[in-house]
Structure formats: C-alpha cells, structure tokens
Design a protein around this motif. Structure first.
Motif, PDB file in Angstrom:
ATOM      1  N   ARG A  58     -91.709  54.274  53.412  1.00 26.09           N
ATOM      2  CA  ARG A  58     -90.363  55.114  52.735  1.00 26.09           C
ATOM      3  C   ARG A  58     -90.068  52.897  52.916  1.00 26.09           C
ATOM      4  NH1 ARG A  58     -89.051  59.908  53.205  1.00 26.09           N
ATOM      5  NH2 ARG A  58     -86.968  59.106  53.411  1.00 26.09           N
ATOM      6  N   ALA A  59     -88.869  53.368  51.892  1.00 27.90           N
ATOM      7  CA  ALA A  59     -88.618  52.030  51.625  1.00 27.90           C
ATOM      8  C   ALA A  59     -87.924  51.527  52.893  1.00 27.90           C
ATOM      9  CB  ALA A  59     -87.360  52.106  51.195  1.00 27.90           C
ATOM     10  N   VAL A  60     -87.401  50.491  53.222  1.00 25.33           N
ATOM     11  CA  VAL A  60     -86.343  50.273  54.261  1.00 25.33           C
ATOM     12  C   VAL A  60     -85.689  50.022  54.407  1.00 25.33           C
ATOM     13  CG1 VAL A  60     -86.052  48.557  56.795  1.00 25.33           C
ATOM     14  CG2 VAL A  60     -88.801  49.305  55.877  1.00 25.33           C
ATOM     15  N   VAL A  61     -84.412  50.456  53.828  1.00 26.12           N
ATOM     16  CA  VAL A  61     -82.713  50.265  53.705  1.00 26.12           C
ATOM     17  C   VAL A  61     -82.191  49.419  54.718  1.00 26.12           C
ATOM     18  CG1 VAL A  61     -80.117  50.865  53.606  1.00 26.12           C
ATOM     19  CG2 VAL A  61     -82.401  52.694  52.785  1.00 26.12           C
ATOM     20  N   THR A  62     -81.484  48.398  54.119  1.00 23.80           N
ATOM     21  CA  THR A  62     -80.690  46.969  55.146  1.00 23.80           C
ATOM     22  C   THR A  62     -79.310  46.769  54.506  1.00 23.80           C
ATOM     23  OG1 THR A  62     -81.638  45.207  53.535  1.00 23.80           O
ATOM     24  CG2 THR A  62     -83.029  46.417  55.925  1.00 23.80           C
ATOM     25  N   ARG A  70     -91.231  49.729  39.602  1.00 28.80           N
ATOM     26  CA  ARG A  70     -92.630  49.873  38.712  1.00 28.80           C
ATOM     27  C   ARG A  70     -93.412  48.656  38.528  1.00 28.80           C
ATOM     28  NH1 ARG A  70     -91.602  55.183  36.909  1.00 28.80           N
ATOM     29  NH2 ARG A  70     -91.476  54.373  34.548  1.00 28.80           N
ATOM     30  N   ALA A  71     -93.192  48.120  36.991  1.00 30.04           N
ATOM     31  CA  ALA A  71     -93.357  46.489  36.641  1.00 30.04           C
ATOM     32  C   ALA A  71     -93.512  45.922  37.574  1.00 30.04           C
ATOM     33  CB  ALA A  71     -92.401  46.693  35.879  1.00 30.04           C
ATOM     34  N   ALA A  72     -92.371  45.852  38.401  1.00 29.86           N
ATOM     35  CA  ALA A  72     -92.525  44.689  39.800  1.00 29.86           C
ATOM     36  C   ALA A  72     -93.884  44.977  40.339  1.00 29.86           C
ATOM     37  CB  ALA A  72     -91.162  44.881  40.525  1.00 29.86           C
ATOM     38  N   ARG A  73     -94.244  46.064  41.387  1.00 29.88           N
ATOM     39  CA  ARG A  73     -95.282  46.834  42.036  1.00 29.88           C
ATOM     40  C   ARG A  73     -96.287  46.232  41.230  1.00 29.88           C
ATOM     41  NH1 ARG A  73     -96.018  46.870  45.989  1.00 29.88           N
ATOM     42  NH2 ARG A  73     -94.311  48.061  46.952  1.00 29.88           N
ATOM     43  N   LYS A  74     -96.449  46.689  40.153  1.00 33.03           N
ATOM     44  CA  LYS A  74     -97.972  45.733  38.900  1.00 33.03           C
ATOM     45  C   LYS A  74     -98.022  44.827  39.451  1.00 33.03           C
ATOM     46  CE  LYS A  74    -100.154  47.396  34.835  1.00 33.03           C
ATOM     47  NZ  LYS A  74     -99.996  47.677  33.277  1.00 33.03           N
ATOM     48  N   GLN A  75     -97.275  43.910  39.394  1.00 30.59           N
ATOM     49  CA  GLN A  75     -97.193  42.451  39.670  1.00 30.59           C
ATOM     50  C   GLN A  75     -97.703  42.115  40.389  1.00 30.59           C
ATOM     51  OE1 GLN A  75     -96.146  40.457  36.630  1.00 30.59           O
ATOM     52  NE2 GLN A  75     -97.544  38.841  38.132  1.00 30.59           N
ATOM     53  N   VAL A  76     -97.257  42.985  41.556  1.00 32.51           N
ATOM     54  CA  VAL A  76     -97.796  42.143  43.086  1.00 32.51           C
ATOM     55  C   VAL A  76     -98.369  42.674  43.359  1.00 32.51           C
ATOM     56  CG1 VAL A  76     -94.546  41.490  43.284  1.00 32.51           C
ATOM     57  CG2 VAL A  76     -95.677  43.380  43.919  1.00 32.51           C
ATOM     58  N   GLY A  77     -98.831  44.267  42.887  1.00 29.65           N
ATOM     59  CA  GLY A  77    -100.109  44.767  43.689  1.00 29.65           C
ATOM     60  C   GLY A  77     -99.329  45.564  45.225  1.00 29.65           C
ATOM     61  N   GLY A  83     -77.249  49.767  41.095  1.00 28.11           N
ATOM     62  CA  GLY A  83     -77.220  50.980  41.711  1.00 28.11           C
ATOM     63  C   GLY A  83     -76.854  51.811  40.502  1.00 28.11           C
ATOM     64  N   ALA A  84     -76.603  53.037  41.057  1.00 26.70           N
ATOM     65  CA  ALA A  84     -76.373  54.790  40.211  1.00 26.70           C
ATOM     66  C   ALA A  84     -78.187  54.941  39.447  1.00 26.70           C
ATOM     67  CB  ALA A  84     -75.076  54.020  39.100  1.00 26.70           C
ATOM     68  N   LEU A  85     -78.950  54.536  39.755  1.00 24.66           N
ATOM     69  CA  LEU A  85     -80.262  53.664  39.633  1.00 24.66           C
ATOM     70  C   LEU A  85     -80.466  55.302  38.375  1.00 24.66           C
ATOM     71  CD1 LEU A  85     -82.595  52.167  42.665  1.00 24.66           C
ATOM     72  CD2 LEU A  85     -81.195  51.647  40.552  1.00 24.66           C
ATOM     73  N   HIS A  86     -81.185  55.140  37.857  1.00 26.93           N
ATOM     74  CA  HIS A  86     -81.895  56.560  36.506  1.00 26.93           C
ATOM     75  C   HIS A  86     -83.218  55.182  36.199  1.00 26.93           C
ATOM     76  CE1 HIS A  86     -81.164  52.674  33.275  1.00 26.93           C
ATOM     77  NE2 HIS A  86     -79.953  53.090  33.521  1.00 26.93           N
ATOM     78  N   GLU A  87     -83.926  55.773  34.944  1.00 28.61           N
ATOM     79  CA  GLU A  87     -85.640  55.871  34.796  1.00 28.61           C
ATOM     80  C   GLU A  87     -85.917  54.503  34.273  1.00 28.61           C
ATOM     81  OE1 GLU A  87     -89.699  55.855  34.370  1.00 28.61           O
ATOM     82  OE2 GLU A  87     -88.177  57.015  35.331  1.00 28.61           O
ATOM     83  N   GLY A  88     -84.079  53.865  34.286  1.00 28.01           N
ATOM     84  CA  GLY A  88     -85.052  52.777  33.226  1.00 28.01           C
ATOM     85  C   GLY A  88     -85.198  51.601  34.305  1.00 28.01           C
ATOM     86  N   HIS A  89     -84.579  52.118  35.313  1.00 30.26           N
ATOM     87  CA  HIS A  89     -84.539  50.892  37.125  1.00 30.26           C
ATOM     88  C   HIS A  89     -86.104  51.145  37.563  1.00 30.26           C
ATOM     89  CE1 HIS A  89     -80.053  51.132  36.611  1.00 30.26           C
ATOM     90  NE2 HIS A  89     -80.111  49.989  36.763  1.00 30.26           N
ATOM     91  N   ALA A  90     -86.632  52.587  37.091  1.00 28.80           N
ATOM     92  CA  ALA A  90     -87.636  52.692  37.838  1.00 28.80           C
ATOM     93  C   ALA A  90     -88.603  51.960  36.987  1.00 28.80           C
ATOM     94  CB  ALA A  90     -87.546  54.467  37.901  1.00 28.80           C
ATOM     95  N   ALA A  91     -88.433  51.977  36.012  1.00 24.99           N
ATOM     96  CA  ALA A  91     -89.269  51.025  35.240  1.00 24.99           C
ATOM     97  C   ALA A  91     -89.956  49.608  35.342  1.00 24.99           C
ATOM     98  CB  ALA A  91     -89.311  51.413  33.435  1.00 24.99           C
ATOM     99  N   LEU A  92     -88.904  49.041  35.799  1.00 25.86           N
ATOM    100  CA  LEU A  92     -88.355  47.854  37.127  1.00 25.86           C
ATOM    101  C   LEU A  92     -89.019  48.053  37.456  1.00 25.86           C
ATOM    102  CD1 LEU A  92     -84.497  46.766  36.200  1.00 25.86           C
ATOM    103  CD2 LEU A  92     -86.599  45.926  34.535  1.00 25.86           C
ATOM    104  N   ALA A 145     -86.173  54.293  44.231  1.00 25.00           N
ATOM    105  CA  ALA A 145     -86.819  53.075  44.322  1.00 25.00           C
ATOM    106  C   ALA A 145     -87.840  53.185  45.278  1.00 25.00           C
ATOM    107  CB  ALA A 145     -85.458  52.276  45.451  1.00 25.00           C
ATOM    108  N   GLU A 146     -88.198  54.835  46.426  1.00 28.64           N
ATOM    109  CA  GLU A 146     -89.073  54.290  47.447  1.00 28.64           C
ATOM    110  C   GLU A 146     -90.454  54.755  46.740  1.00 28.64           C
ATOM    111  OE1 GLU A 146     -87.981  56.034  50.727  1.00 28.64           O
ATOM    112  OE2 GLU A 146     -87.958  58.000  50.019  1.00 28.64           O
ATOM    113  N   GLU A 147     -89.463  55.963  45.960  1.00 29.57           N
ATOM    114  CA  GLU A 147     -90.558  56.707  44.846  1.00 29.57           C
ATOM    115  C   GLU A 147     -91.566  56.328  44.114  1.00 29.57           C
ATOM    116  OE1 GLU A 147     -88.685  59.787  43.296  1.00 29.57           O
ATOM    117  OE2 GLU A 147     -88.367  61.249  45.091  1.00 29.57           O
ATOM    118  N   ASN A 148     -90.833  55.187  43.494  1.00 26.97           N
ATOM    119  CA  ASN A 148     -91.315  54.108  42.073  1.00 26.97           C
ATOM    120  C   ASN A 148     -91.854  52.571  42.715  1.00 26.97           C
ATOM    121  OD1 ASN A 148     -91.284  55.369  39.300  1.00 26.97           O
ATOM    122  ND2 ASN A 148     -88.969  55.960  41.080  1.00 26.97           N
TER     123      ASN A 148
END
Length: 301
Positions: free
Chosen positions: A18-22, A59-66, A48-57, A102-105
């Motif tokens: 789960r994402a930690v909210v700070t 996911r790309a970040a997660r793929k980059q850092v592993g 904020g007001a996140l949508h699938e475009g942000h989700a793609a960002l 954010a945490e789902e992606n």
C-alpha cells in the motif's frame, strides 16, 4: 542536485503493498528514504485528479526502477502556475481516489503537501524563469505559467531527489522546458517523457475532461482529428501538415481555437516551411468554457 552528496540511498527492501501517504517533507523523507544502500527511485509529479494517463506514468516509473526500486507520486495543486482568471479553486481535488490509483499502479509513497508546506515563507520572491521557451504558445496565452511550473518542479526535485522524473508528452511544452531546465541547471536527474494516453475515440485524457458536457466532449474530438489529419500527411512537408489540420478545425462546431502550430521540439519554436525531422503538431482551444491542449509527435519529410 541538492541532497545527493549528503544522503545515501535506501536498503533494498520489499515493495510495499500500500502506498504510504505523507503530507510533510520530513514524513516523506522518512517513508521514501528508510535505509542507506542504493536503489533506483523515480517521481511522478501531478496536480491530482489522477486518471489513466497518470497511471501510465506511474507504471512506466515502476518499470524503470524495478521491483526493488521506489516510486513517489506527488499530488500538489501549484498556485504559482495559475493565472488570475484561471481555475485554481475549481481544479478538482480527489486525494482518496488519487491514492488508490497510485498504489494500484505501483507507487510506494504519495506526497500530498499543503501550500504552506511547499512554500513555508509564503509566495516565493525568487522563482525560476522559463525564458524565451516559456513565452510562446502556452506561455503567450498564460503569462508566467511556466515560471510557476519550473519553480515547483525544482523544489519537488530537491525534496524527492529522484534518479528519474516522469512527465506526460501531452503537455509537450511543459516537458520541453523541464528538460531544458534540468540540462541548463545541472540537475542530477533523467527526465522521461511518456506518450499521451487516449480514449478509444482519440480524445486525449485530461483532468479537465470532466468539465465537458456530453455535447462538448463530442465537439472536443475535433482537436485529435485535426492532429491525426496532419500526421497522416507528414511525408508531404510542413505546409501539407498545417493545411490538413486546419481544414478539420476550420468551422469546427463548439471549438474556439487558440493556436495550431507545427513546432521544432528542441527550441520549441514554430517550424519553418522547409523543416524536416521530428516535430510536434500542437493545438490549444476552448470547448465551451474548458481549455484543452493536445499534440502528436510526427516525422516531417
């Protein structure tokens, strides 16, 4: 970039479920930098007001850092980039939904500070200036907008201290000025652009789409149709690109055009009639009371 020389990176720890909210810088740093051994990390900056475009960002970040790396998502509606007549108060705030997306992606930490946390001394008296790149196109319509963008991006880069920062190609001029700031001012971060995410009918995803009525949304499709028409004739040169896109927008119902431009993406200037190579075909328009932007990247022959 500030912080690199003074702070080691964290130990390899399993990705949180789960994402930690700070909400404060201290809490963010404790969550994002818990240990000392190096791992790659990335940030996705949003309002904020996140949508699938942000989700793609994300996911790309997660793929980059592993799996062992860490991904932060910032959620901050930056008042410096809104003009006097723009929709700062109207801009949607949906933090609970944003955290879930954010945490789902793949986000590990969400940093959602207050204005006072980001600007503890009040409205900053010293700001970054976007220079000539920030005076054209979006900057001509929204004076000072990119100065506000760069000021908050610089602050958030210092706070989050990432190896990679991900931004959407939909905001092409924003991406260009951020990349230039990082290069000109020697920020130790790689800025990564992620392609625009679209609905099946071609409409570019935007937090502002929620303001459109059903009829206005139908009218808004003229923007992407114009861009695709220009892209389809890119092999015929700049004049053909402009003419094809303009033909779609001329008289388009419910659309008040701000600009349609074929842009050299390096200096972000209008491409000359003999231009060849990679270009950005960009459009900005009002549909009803909602201002939308969109672009496609093309190869002009």
């Amino acid at each position: 970039m500030a912080g690199k020389a003074q702070r080691s990176k964290p130990q390899r720890t399993p990705k949180v479920h789960r994402a930690v909210v700070t909400h404060t810088v201290d809490d963010f740093e404790a969550a994002f930098w818990p240990d000392e051994s190096p791992v790659d990390n990335a940030v996705v900056m949003t309002m904020g007001a996140l949508h699938e475009g942000h989700a793609a960002l994300i996911r790309a970040a997660r793929k980059q850092v592993g799996r062992e790396g860490r991904v932060a998502v910032t959620v901050f509606v930056n008042p410096l980039q809104f003009g006097p007549s723009e929709d700062l108060e109207r801009y949607p705030r949906t933090l609970d939904d944003d955290v879930k997306l954010a945490e789902e992606n793949g986000a590990d930490v969400v940093f959602a500070p207050s204005v006072d946390e980001v600007y503890p001394n009040g409205e900053p008296q010293v700001r970054l200036a976007a220079g000539p790149m920030g005076d054209r196109f979006e900057g001509a319509t929204r004076p000072g907008h990119f100065d506000g963008v760069l000021t908050v991006v610089a602050k958030l880069l210092h706070i989050t201290d990432p190896d990679f920062a991900f931004f959407g190609e939909k905001d092409a001029q924003q991406l260009a000025v951020i990349q230039r700031m990082v290069a000109d001012l020697d920020f130790d971060v790689e800025v990564v652009g992620v392609p625009t995410v679209r609905e099946e009918d071609g409409l570019a995803l935007s937090s502002r789409n929620r303001y459109l009525s059903e009829e206005e949304r139908s009218h808004a499709l003229a923007l992407s149709r114009a861009l695709f028409a220009g892209r389809d004739v890119a092999a015929q040169g700049p004049k053909a690109v402009r003419e094809a896109a303009s033909a779609v927008l001329d008289g388009a119902e419910g659309v008040t055009l701000d600009y349609l431009a074929l842009i050299d993406p390096h200096a972000f200037t209008e491409a000359a009639d003999d231009f060849q190579g990679e270009a950005v075909l960009a459009v900005a328009a009002k549909v009803g009371s909602t201002r939308l932007i969109d672009n496609v990247r093309i190869i002009v022959r």
